[in-house]
Design a protein around this motif. Structure first.
Motif, short mmCIF file in Angstrom:
data_model
loop_
_atom_site.label_atom_id
_atom_site.label_comp_id
_atom_site.label_asym_id
_atom_site.label_seq_id
_atom_site.Cartn_x
_atom_site.Cartn_y
_atom_site.Cartn_z
N THR A 311 0.86 -1.19 0.00
CA THR A 311 0.00 0.00 0.00
C THR A 311 0.89 1.23 0.00
O THR A 311 2.13 1.13 0.07
CB THR A 311 -0.91 0.03 1.24
N ASP A 312 0.26 2.42 -0.09
CA ASP A 312 1.01 3.66 0.09
C ASP A 312 0.27 4.52 1.11
O ASP A 312 -0.68 4.08 1.75
CB ASP A 312 1.22 4.37 -1.24
N TRP A 313 0.71 5.75 1.25
CA TRP A 313 0.14 6.64 2.28
C TRP A 313 -0.71 7.76 1.67
O TRP A 313 -1.08 8.70 2.35
CB TRP A 313 1.26 7.22 3.13
N GLU A 314 -1.03 7.63 0.39
CA GLU A 314 -1.79 8.68 -0.29
C GLU A 314 -3.15 8.90 0.39
O GLU A 314 -3.95 7.98 0.54
CB GLU A 314 -2.00 8.32 -1.76
N GLY A 315 -3.39 10.13 0.80
CA GLY A 315 -4.67 10.51 1.38
C GLY A 315 -4.89 10.10 2.82
O GLY A 315 -5.81 10.59 3.47
N VAL A 316 -4.05 9.21 3.33
CA VAL A 316 -4.23 8.73 4.70
C VAL A 316 -3.05 9.06 5.60
O VAL A 316 -3.18 9.08 6.83
CB VAL A 316 -4.50 7.21 4.72
N GLY A 317 -1.90 9.32 5.02
CA GLY A 317 -0.72 9.61 5.81
C GLY A 317 -0.08 8.37 6.38
O GLY A 317 -0.57 7.25 6.24
N VAL A 318 1.05 8.58 7.03
CA VAL A 318 1.78 7.50 7.70
C VAL A 318 1.44 7.59 9.19
O VAL A 318 1.65 8.63 9.82
CB VAL A 318 3.30 7.62 7.49
N LYS A 319 0.93 6.50 9.73
CA LYS A 319 0.53 6.48 11.13
C LYS A 319 1.74 6.16 12.01
O LYS A 319 2.41 5.15 11.81
CB LYS A 319 -0.57 5.46 11.35
#
Length: 362
Positions: A311-319
């Motif tokens: 997956t990537d972090w587009e639109g959700v960010g890195v938690k």
């Protein structure tokens, strides 16, 4: 959304941005020097900008279906007269940027106005005058290296605001890692890091591993899903920090683009512990595209995919692993590190000194 866009634009304009298929504006796009003189637009100029924007999106944007939807929406607004009252070139760039980001929620989408005419060959090298001016501006901000120190407890600290081009920052990365080489743990502060060059992400990460490590893949859907695998290097110019000592990364909602790339790669590989806030959520690498003589846009064209989570972090960010306010992140990271160091320390005197420092923070 608009305030975030303005903030990102200002940050990128002040520092250097990404090169090639980077995760932010290319280096040649940086606007330095005095404020630009605005330009008055007429209906033909507005139509040309919107038409070219629509064409570039449909030709290059990472999601073909979404690009078509956006193009149709902008053309409809143009026909309805939604942009008729905009006579400022700067205002049109801001309005189009806001419209694109609101519809597609892709923070790498951006339109910029340039007072100086843009060459039709957008890949053309800058003039020597432009290069010299930009270099001076980047030097004023030390290419994103805002601070380096040794915190109490022999914890290294690097405040990194930007991932500059490798040719400018390789020596700085080497010097920083040399100065931090004898620390027992390392904190890299990405709370104000809003992007830069992905090649420098790999370069810095290479110091933190003992062997080549797969960080991520960049997939280009509009180019037959071509995939660029991104790995750390087998060798580094200076002294490798290695992967036996703890590394903690500080994040905030302002951590963006290449800063997120670095954070996610080190989190997914298990190399670093993230402390702070969920990051900004901009994962699509792209490229600059000329619209008209005075307008340019950034078109995200790729997907940054983790080889671990796919997956990537587009639109959700890195938690982050430890979610706290960005103001508390540095203290929390130190507390976590000190606990680990104390548990492993065999020197009784040094262990007591570490405990005293922990008591001050905890």
């Amino acid at each position: 959304m608009q305030s975030r866009t303005k903030k990102l634009t200002a940050a990128v304009a002040v520092l250097l941005a990404a090169a090639g298929a980077g995760l932010a504006w290319q280096q040649g796009m940086a606007q330095t020097g005095p404020p630009q003189k605005d330009m008055r637009l007429d209906a033909t100029m507005r139509q040309d900008v919107v038409t070219q924007l629509s064409a570039q999106m449909q030709r290059h944007y990472v999601d073909e279906a979404k690009a078509k939807q956006l193009a149709q929406a902008l053309q409809a607004r143009l026909q309805q007269g939604d942009f008729d009252r905009i006579t400022s070139a700067q205002k049109l760039a801001e309005t189009l940027t806001e419209a694109m980001q609101q519809q597609l929620h892709d923070k790498h989408l951006e339109v910029r106005y340039f007072e100086k005419a843009i060459s039709e060959d957008t890949g053309q090298d800058q003039t020597q005058e432009d290069q010299a001016r930009d270099l001076v501006e980047w030097q004023r901000f030390n290419f994103g290296f805002a601070g380096l120190s040794r915190l109490r407890g022999n914890i290294g600290y690097l405040d990194l605001r930007q991932f500059g081009r490798p040719e400018f920052v390789a020596g700085r990365i080497d010097a920083a890692m040399t100065l931090l080489a004898d620390t027992q743990a390392l904190i890299i502060d990405l709370r104000h890091n809003e992007g830069g060059d992905p090649d420098s992400v790999m370069l810095l990460a290479s110091y933190l591993f003992d062997q080549p490590t797969h960080l991520n893949d960049i997939v280009w859907p509009r180019d037959n899903h071509r995939t660029d695998a991104r790995w750390t290097t087998a060798q580094v110019p200076g002294k490798r920090y290695g992967q036996s000592r703890p590394v903690y990364l500080l994040t905030s909602e302002d951590t963006f683009s290449a800063g997120e790339d670095f954070a996610m790669a080190l989190k997914d590989t298990g190399r670093a512990t993230l402390v702070g806030e969920v990051t900004g959520g901009g994962a699509h690498p792209g490229d600059r595209r000329r619209l008209t003589a005075h307008f340019m846009m950034n078109v995200p064209a790729g997907l940054s995919v983790s080889p671990v989570t796919h997956t990537d972090w587009e639109g959700v960010g890195v938690k982050p692993d430890i979610e706290v306010s960005e103001k508390k992140a540095l203290d929390v990271a130190q507390v976590e590190i000190l606990k680990r160091l104390i548990a492993a320390e065999k020197d009784a005197d040094w262990q007591q000194r570490l405990k005293r420092r922990l008591a001050e923070l905890d």
